[in-house]
Design a protein around this motif. Structure first.
Motif, mmCIF file in Angstrom:
data_model
loop_
_atom_site.group_PDB
_atom_site.id
_atom_site.type_symbol
_atom_site.label_atom_id
_atom_site.label_comp_id
_atom_site.label_asym_id
_atom_site.label_seq_id
_atom_site.Cartn_x
_atom_site.Cartn_y
_atom_site.Cartn_z
ATOM 1 N N GLN A 47 29.772 34.291 48.388
ATOM 2 C CA GLN A 47 29.385 33.772 47.187
ATOM 3 C C GLN A 47 29.376 34.837 45.840
ATOM 4 O O GLN A 47 29.470 36.098 47.077
ATOM 5 N N PRO A 48 29.785 34.462 45.278
ATOM 6 C CA PRO A 48 30.044 36.138 44.556
ATOM 7 C C PRO A 48 29.081 36.780 44.171
ATOM 8 O O PRO A 48 28.514 38.123 44.190
ATOM 9 N N ASP A 49 27.452 36.642 44.354
ATOM 10 C CA ASP A 49 26.460 37.125 44.037
ATOM 11 C C ASP A 49 26.572 37.825 45.646
ATOM 12 O O ASP A 49 25.597 38.900 45.532
ATOM 13 N N ASP A 50 27.193 38.110 47.088
ATOM 14 C CA ASP A 50 27.020 38.441 48.047
ATOM 15 C C ASP A 50 28.324 39.684 47.893
ATOM 16 O O ASP A 50 28.941 40.362 48.790
ATOM 17 N N MET A 51 29.325 39.490 46.737
ATOM 18 C CA MET A 51 30.619 40.582 46.996
ATOM 19 C C MET A 51 30.043 41.554 45.890
ATOM 20 O O MET A 51 29.089 41.560 45.119
ATOM 21 N N TRP A 52 30.766 42.795 46.143
ATOM 22 C CA TRP A 52 29.526 44.139 46.184
ATOM 23 C C TRP A 52 30.275 43.788 43.961
ATOM 24 O O TRP A 52 28.802 44.595 44.113
ATOM 25 N N PRO A 53 31.144 43.860 43.060
ATOM 26 C CA PRO A 53 30.934 43.284 42.062
ATOM 27 C C PRO A 53 29.501 42.544 41.464
ATOM 28 O O PRO A 53 28.870 42.767 40.958
ATOM 29 N N GLY A 54 29.482 41.020 42.102
ATOM 30 C CA GLY A 54 27.770 40.557 42.087
ATOM 31 C C GLY A 54 27.016 41.220 42.552
ATOM 32 O O GLY A 54 25.579 41.721 41.914
ATOM 33 N N ILE A 55 26.564 42.578 43.385
ATOM 34 C CA ILE A 55 25.520 42.856 43.613
ATOM 35 C C ILE A 55 25.735 44.362 42.987
ATOM 36 O O ILE A 55 24.129 44.466 41.993
ATOM 37 N N LEU A 56 26.422 44.905 41.641
ATOM 38 C CA LEU A 56 26.322 46.161 41.039
ATOM 39 C C LEU A 56 25.698 45.162 39.724
ATOM 40 O O LEU A 56 25.094 46.082 39.107
ATOM 41 N N SER A 57 26.278 43.665 39.847
ATOM 42 C CA SER A 57 25.670 42.928 38.647
ATOM 43 C C SER A 57 24.242 42.785 38.369
ATOM 44 O O SER A 57 23.897 43.836 37.403
ATOM 45 N N GLY A 58 23.912 42.756 39.357
ATOM 46 C CA GLY A 58 21.900 42.915 39.419
ATOM 47 C C GLY A 58 21.423 44.091 39.399
ATOM 48 O O GLY A 58 20.683 44.459 39.292
ATOM 49 N N LYS A 59 22.009 45.280 40.222
ATOM 50 C CA LYS A 59 21.931 46.955 40.476
ATOM 51 C C LYS A 59 22.055 47.489 38.791
ATOM 52 O O LYS A 59 21.002 47.933 37.999
ATOM 53 N N PHE A 60 22.966 46.530 38.133
ATOM 54 C CA PHE A 60 23.064 47.363 36.850
ATOM 55 C C PHE A 60 22.322 46.831 34.811
ATOM 56 O O PHE A 60 21.918 47.370 34.129
ATOM 57 N N GLY A 61 22.322 45.566 35.473
ATOM 58 C CA GLY A 61 21.108 44.026 34.604
ATOM 59 C C GLY A 61 22.540 43.947 33.848
ATOM 60 O O GLY A 61 22.146 43.920 32.579
ATOM 61 N N THR A 62 23.897 43.980 33.687
ATOM 62 C CA THR A 62 24.312 43.306 32.585
ATOM 63 C C THR A 62 25.370 42.937 33.220
ATOM 64 O O THR A 62 25.908 42.838 34.478
ATOM 65 N N ASP A 63 27.011 41.996 32.836
ATOM 66 C CA ASP A 63 27.750 40.958 33.267
ATOM 67 C C ASP A 63 29.183 41.862 33.771
ATOM 68 O O ASP A 63 29.002 43.112 33.644
ATOM 69 N N VAL A 64 29.006 41.603 35.523
ATOM 70 C CA VAL A 64 30.215 42.581 36.205
ATOM 71 C C VAL A 64 30.915 41.170 36.078
ATOM 72 O O VAL A 64 30.868 40.062 37.094
ATOM 73 N N ILE A 65 32.421 41.380 35.432
ATOM 74 C CA ILE A 65 33.414 39.891 35.111
ATOM 75 C C ILE A 65 34.580 40.654 36.846
ATOM 76 O O ILE A 65 35.098 41.701 36.561
ATOM 77 N N ASN A 66 34.540 40.037 37.555
ATOM 78 C CA ASN A 66 34.487 40.183 38.953
ATOM 79 C C ASN A 66 36.283 39.571 38.629
ATOM 80 O O ASN A 66 36.966 38.442 38.430
ATOM 81 N N LYS A 67 37.502 41.069 38.347
ATOM 82 C CA LYS A 67 38.806 40.461 38.637
ATOM 83 C C LYS A 67 39.376 40.715 40.072
ATOM 84 O O LYS A 67 40.962 40.837 39.688
ATOM 85 N N GLY A 68 39.165 40.313 40.908
ATOM 86 C CA GLY A 68 40.149 40.234 41.715
ATOM 87 C C GLY A 68 40.534 39.472 42.527
ATOM 88 O O GLY A 68 40.399 38.363 42.230
ATOM 89 N N ILE A 69 41.992 39.730 42.870
ATOM 90 C CA ILE A 69 42.842 38.613 43.427
ATOM 91 C C ILE A 69 43.200 39.019 44.453
ATOM 92 O O ILE A 69 43.860 39.502 44.770
ATOM 93 N N PRO A 70 42.569 37.645 45.411
ATOM 94 C CA PRO A 70 43.881 37.767 46.922
ATOM 95 C C PRO A 70 44.974 39.006 47.044
ATOM 96 O O PRO A 70 45.906 38.133 46.381
#
Length: 274
Positions: A47-70
């Protein structure tokens, strides 16, 4: 002691208790953060919140847009960099790439290490030209790589670490998740069964690693930092920079002045009574 003295003391005590103090390492981000990478940036199994960008979003307190493509190599990331990063007016971009450039080939002659470095450097430079902070991540370990592929990971990672300068900050995520007893491979706790993709715990470790090196105060398209930034140095800047919390300093100065004035008045009153 006069009543107004008592009121002043009460006011000073209230100010000391109620005025918020700046937290050490507090993050103040006013711009968007974008991450760009492959399936270890945006996997299909989490789930997005379990990916490192989603975790960073919570740490930074701002939007982190995840543009990873497999499955993407760095050349594909570079092609979409303008649309996915520049057009999002990012204040900071976190770049992780290179695994697929090395992993998709079956012999060393087909892997262009110079090409990987060129693509990464182009992304770094585009971000810098647009006023962004770059966090350059090292290439993760890979348990399926042949020795010649592992050697290429080490070579590119040394190059990445050598790019550290000014607004390019290195996050050595490879060192954070590798097995100390076998440095070309993942620590088993940080990888799923395929030996390629980060586990949930691995994503947490990567997020912590990026967070540990990230600047503490970002404004849109403008980093507020000391010339030679190291973790912790921005504690001062986060208070004094535009938009920072300078009120505690202001109230503290006023408080000390009032305490001094009060002390003088008390001494004067005592002398008058003698």
């Amino acid at each position: 002691m006069k009543a107004w003295h008592i009121l002043m003391i009460c006011a000073l005590v209230a100010a000391a208790v109620l005025v918020p103090q700046p937290a050490s390492g507090a993050y103040s981000y006013e711009g968007t953060v974008v991450t760009i990478g492959d399936s270890n940036t945006r996997p299909n199994n989490l789930q997005p919140d379990d990916m490192w960008p989603g975790i960073l979003s919570g740490k930074f307190g701002t939007d982190v847009i995840n543009k990873g493509i497999p499955a993407q190599p760095t050349g594909d990331m570079l092609e979409r960099f303008d649309e996915d990063v520049i057009d999002n007016s990012a204040a900071m971009v976190v770049i992780m790439g290179g695994t697929n450039d090395i992993g998709r080939e079956y012999n060393a002659q087909n892997v262009n290490v110079t090409g990987i470095e060129h693509n990464l450097r182009e992304m770094y430079d585009e971000a810098l030209d647009n006023g962004m902070v770059v966090i350059a991540c090292t290439i993760l370990p890979n348990d399926t790589f042949m020795p010649w592929q592992q050697a290429m990971v080490r070579e590119v990672n040394e190059w990445i670490k050598a790019q550290a300068s000014g607004r390019i900050i290195i996050a050595d995520v490879n060192a954070a998740v590798r097995d100390p007893s076998s440095p070309d491979n993942f620590d088993p706790a940080y990888v799923i069964g395929d030996g390629v993709h980060l586990s949930k715990t691995g994503h947490q470790v990567v997020a912590n690693t990026v967070y540990a090196v990230a600047p503490t105060h970002l404004e849109e398209n403008n980093i507020q930092k000391l010339p030679d930034w190291v973790p912790g140095a921005d504690d001062v800047v986060s208070v004094l920079a535009p938009g920072g919390n300078f009120l505690p300093l202001l109230f503290g100065g006023i408080g000390f002045a009032l305490i001094g004035f009060l002390a003088v008045e008390v001494v004067r009153n005592n002398r008058r009574k003698q």
